[in-house]
Design a protein around this motif. Structure first.
Motif, mmCIF file in Angstrom:
data_model
loop_
_atom_site.group_PDB
_atom_site.id
_atom_site.type_symbol
_atom_site.label_atom_id
_atom_site.label_comp_id
_atom_site.label_asym_id
_atom_site.label_seq_id
_atom_site.Cartn_x
_atom_site.Cartn_y
_atom_site.Cartn_z
ATOM 1 N N UNK A 71 33.477 50.428 29.536
ATOM 2 C CA UNK A 71 32.310 51.282 29.754
ATOM 3 C C UNK A 71 32.479 52.640 29.080
ATOM 4 N N UNK A 72 31.340 53.232 28.708
ATOM 5 C CA UNK A 72 31.337 54.598 28.186
ATOM 6 C C UNK A 72 31.303 55.584 29.352
ATOM 7 N N UNK A 73 31.632 56.848 29.044
ATOM 8 C CA UNK A 73 31.641 57.890 30.062
ATOM 9 C C UNK A 73 30.251 58.364 30.441
ATOM 10 N N UNK A 74 30.216 59.375 31.314
ATOM 11 C CA UNK A 74 28.970 59.878 31.882
ATOM 12 C C UNK A 74 28.025 60.423 30.813
ATOM 13 N N UNK A 75 26.727 60.249 31.088
ATOM 14 C CA UNK A 75 25.694 60.813 30.223
ATOM 15 C C UNK A 75 24.863 61.848 30.977
ATOM 16 N N UNK A 76 25.339 62.231 32.178
ATOM 17 C CA UNK A 76 24.652 63.253 32.973
ATOM 18 C C UNK A 76 25.666 63.966 33.855
ATOM 19 N N UNK A 77 25.306 65.162 34.289
ATOM 20 C CA UNK A 77 26.184 65.952 35.146
ATOM 21 C C UNK A 77 26.459 65.241 36.464
ATOM 22 N N UNK A 78 25.439 64.508 36.967
ATOM 23 C CA UNK A 78 25.552 63.855 38.273
ATOM 24 C C UNK A 78 26.614 62.767 38.303
ATOM 25 N N UNK A 79 26.811 62.062 37.183
ATOM 26 C CA UNK A 79 27.776 60.951 37.175
ATOM 27 C C UNK A 79 29.127 61.350 36.571
ATOM 28 N N UNK A 80 29.229 62.578 36.061
ATOM 29 C CA UNK A 80 30.470 63.009 35.408
ATOM 30 C C UNK A 80 31.666 62.962 36.345
ATOM 31 N N UNK A 81 31.444 63.235 37.638
ATOM 32 C CA UNK A 81 32.549 63.270 38.609
ATOM 33 C C UNK A 81 33.171 61.890 38.842
ATOM 34 N N UNK A 82 32.494 60.827 38.389
ATOM 35 C CA UNK A 82 33.027 59.475 38.570
ATOM 36 C C UNK A 82 34.183 59.179 37.616
ATOM 37 N N UNK A 83 34.301 60.014 36.571
ATOM 38 C CA UNK A 83 35.324 59.775 35.553
ATOM 39 C C UNK A 83 36.410 60.840 35.665
ATOM 40 N N UNK A 84 37.673 60.421 35.625
ATOM 41 C CA UNK A 84 38.776 61.361 35.847
ATOM 42 C C UNK A 84 38.993 62.379 34.734
ATOM 43 N N UNK A 85 38.507 62.118 33.529
ATOM 44 C CA UNK A 85 38.732 63.067 32.423
ATOM 45 C C UNK A 85 38.281 62.498 31.108
ATOM 46 N N UNK A 86 38.759 63.108 30.021
ATOM 47 C CA UNK A 86 38.333 62.682 28.687
ATOM 48 C C UNK A 86 39.063 61.432 28.228
ATOM 49 N N UNK A 87 40.242 61.172 28.778
ATOM 50 C CA UNK A 87 41.029 60.019 28.353
ATOM 51 C C UNK A 87 40.596 58.760 29.094
ATOM 52 N N UNK A 88 40.694 57.652 28.403
ATOM 53 C CA UNK A 88 40.320 56.390 29.014
ATOM 54 C C UNK A 88 41.312 55.958 30.079
ATOM 55 N N UNK A 89 40.848 55.108 30.993
ATOM 56 C CA UNK A 89 41.726 54.596 32.062
ATOM 57 C C UNK A 89 41.042 53.427 32.753
ATOM 58 N N UNK A 90 41.783 52.727 33.570
ATOM 59 C CA UNK A 90 41.209 51.635 34.348
ATOM 60 C C UNK A 90 40.564 52.216 35.595
ATOM 61 N N UNK A 91 39.288 51.916 35.798
ATOM 62 C CA UNK A 91 38.558 52.429 36.966
ATOM 63 C C UNK A 91 38.673 51.468 38.145
#
Length: 554
Positions: A71-91
């Motif tokens: 999956x790609x990272x967040x495309x809005x401020x609201x969902x940005x907190x779901x991703x730990x950072x700029x580096x990829x990882x297993x969610x």
């Protein structure tokens, strides 16, 4: 041994509807077999309590994705907190976040480039946005290699701006859709498949080529697919399934095959409309033909009665024609057309022309009988302003020129004739698009095509066929001397003129025994009529053409 293709599913905005998406994936896999990976673009997470509850089931391991999901990272401020950072990882198990940007290479060698989020409006960029630095960091390592030919897949959330040019139109507001930076990225990376989302629309663009016809070696085509939001009520397509053999494993000759519906590259559009004619790199001053073939005029006292139209054309004090328009205050304003720097026999502004050959006058073009024409219905379409060739025309002039071609096609059809159009951009100062009718019972379109091809070969010239969906300006930049012919089937033949091109080539082919069988009329100078004969033939053609003349207004 032939390389086994990778089976891929691509998905639009999941929006937190994981159960619906994975259920659909399982259903597809039961019918068609296991896929290797699922690629998700756009917003993967949702913002509702229901979406959060679904996600917790996968995050805790209570549920598991039925396929390796990237999956790609967040495309809005609201969902940005779901991703730990700029580096990829297993969610979660089988669900991997690719990261802000980078290149993922599978075991098979499949190369996937990706950029998460939206284009940042300014620096510093929010967590859900990418910057120019991100794109540079992605592009530079790839394109610096001399072996770089492109990537297999490109994933972005935003659409590339202008991807619809030269192709079918998407069901989105193109005024506000897409990112120019993503368009530039796609142009540089040359993906075989490019997926995007965020617009809630499904759009599969016609494939486009990554090389210039007749100027660069053939390269693979690119396909852009935008996918809708998962489980949308309108049932727009949000999952796309395909098989792909990695580029590195493909035979080069197979990879560069061009499908029939391929178009030009939408990101490499020629210079937009010009306000004045570009200077050409090919000098015509010393080789200009001594006398022009066609003369036109707008003086009021010559020729016959003025034919009433909604647009009235006037003459300035120096004899230059202009068309009156009204501004917001009701004042008359002249329409301005590009003017020549010196004398030109073909501009309507020229005081030397003879109006008795003019059939129709539009806003940007006009139609006239050919002086010394091959047949009584041989006409010329010319721009009112000063343009040297078709490739230099502004969009509104091209549009009206096409309207005249369409009107003439209908007119000729009513007479049992088919239409042949040709242009010679060589030793000519002003664009002259010649339109010659050929009786349907004389020969077929293939006969005409063969005649041009064979007679060109006899003179050591090779006519190239221009692919469908390709504009002439894509293969002949302004200043390029060329000969061009368009058949009634839509087929187009092109020759880039080097030197010593026979000036009457188009007429000679059409006048030959294989076609019109009037070889003595190949030279226009041998077909001259008296002024009275010209006026009479022009009046007949003007009256005949009037029902098809879109410029006519009662």
């Amino acid at each position: 041994m032939e390389e086994k293709p990778t089976r891929v599913l691509a998905c639009g905005d999941v929006g937190g509807q994981l159960n619906a998406v994975f259920s659909r994936v399982q259903s597809i896999q039961k019918k068609t077999g296991q896929f290797d990976l699922l690629l998700c673009v756009g917003e993967f997470f949702g913002t509702t309590p229901e979406a959060e509850a679904e996600w917790q089931l996968y995050k805790t391991g209570a549920k598991k994705a039925p396929i390796h999901t990237y999956v790609l990272g967040a495309a809005s401020q609201e969902t940005a907190k779901k991703f730990p950072g700029a580096d990829g990882c297993e969610l979660a198990e089988n669900i991997t976040y690719l990261g802000r940007r980078g290149v993922f290479t599978g075991v098979s060698g499949l190369q996937i480039a990706y950029v998460s989020g939206r284009e940042a409006p300014q620096e510093p960029a929010p967590a859900h946005c990418f910057t120019a630095k991100d794109l540079s960091a992605l592009v530079a390592p790839l394109t610096s290699s001399s072996k770089f030919r492109g990537v297999d897949i490109l994933l972005t959330s935003q659409w590339p701006r202008g991807v619809w040019h030269y192709a079918n139109n998407p069901e989105v507001n193109t005024k506000f859709c897409g990112s120019s930076s993503v368009a530039n990225l796609a142009d540089k990376l040359k993906p075989r498949y490019h997926f995007a989302a965020l617009e809630g629309a499904h759009y599969e663009r016609l494939p486009y080529r990554n090389h210039l016809i007749l100027q660069e070696n053939a390269q693979h085509v690119s396909r852009f697919i935008a996918l809708a939001t998962a489980n949308n009520p309108a049932k727009k397509k949000y999952l796309y399934a395909f098989n792909i053999v990695p580029m590195k494993s493909m035979d080069p000759s197979e990879m560069v095959k061009q499908p029939k519906d391929v178009t030009e590259n939408p990101y490499r559009r020629a210079t937009k409309d010009k306000t004045e004619t570009l200077k050409t790199g090919f000098s015509v001053a010393e080789e200009e033909e001594p006398a022009p073939q066609f003369f036109f005029d707008l003086s009021k006292n010559q020729g016959g009665p003025h034919r009433g139209r909604g647009r009235k054309r006037h003459l300035d004090g120096d004899g230059r024609g202009r068309e009156q328009q009204h501004d917001g205050d009701g004042h008359q304003q002249p329409r301005r057309h590009p003017q020549p720097t010196g004398p030109c026999w073909f501009c309507l502004a020229s005081p030397q022309v003879e109006k008795h050959l003019v059939i129709s006058i539009g806003s940007h073009c006009y139609l006239a009988v050919a002086k010394g024409g091959l047949t009584p219905h041989h006409v010329l379409i010319l721009p009112i302003g000063h343009y040297q060739s078709v490739v230099e025309l502004s969009s509104e002039v091209v549009e009206e020129m096409e309207k005249y071609k369409s009107a003439l096609t209908s007119f000729y059809k009513s007479k049992g004739e088919r239409c042949v159009v040709f242009e010679r951009n060589y030793r000519s100062q002003h664009l002259q698009l010649q339109v010659v009718p050929v009786p349907l019972d004389r020969c077929t379109t293939d006969d005409i095509k063969d005649a041009f091809t064979v007679q060109a070969q006899e003179q050591q010239m090779e006519l190239m066929e221009i692919p469908e969906h390709t504009e002439l300006k894509q293969i002949a930049p302004p200043g390029t001397p060329y000969f061009y012919v368009e058949l009634d089937s839509g087929e187009k033949l092109f020759y880039r003129i080097r030197k010593n091109f026979p000036l009457q080539f188009g007429r000679e082919v059409l006048a030959s025994e294989a076609l019109l069988n009037i070889p003595t009329r190949a030279d226009w100078k041998e077909c001259k009529q008296s002024r009275e004969e010209e006026e009479a033939s022009c009046q007949r053609l003007r009256d005949d053409f009037q029902p098809y003349d879109f410029a006519w207004e009662d």
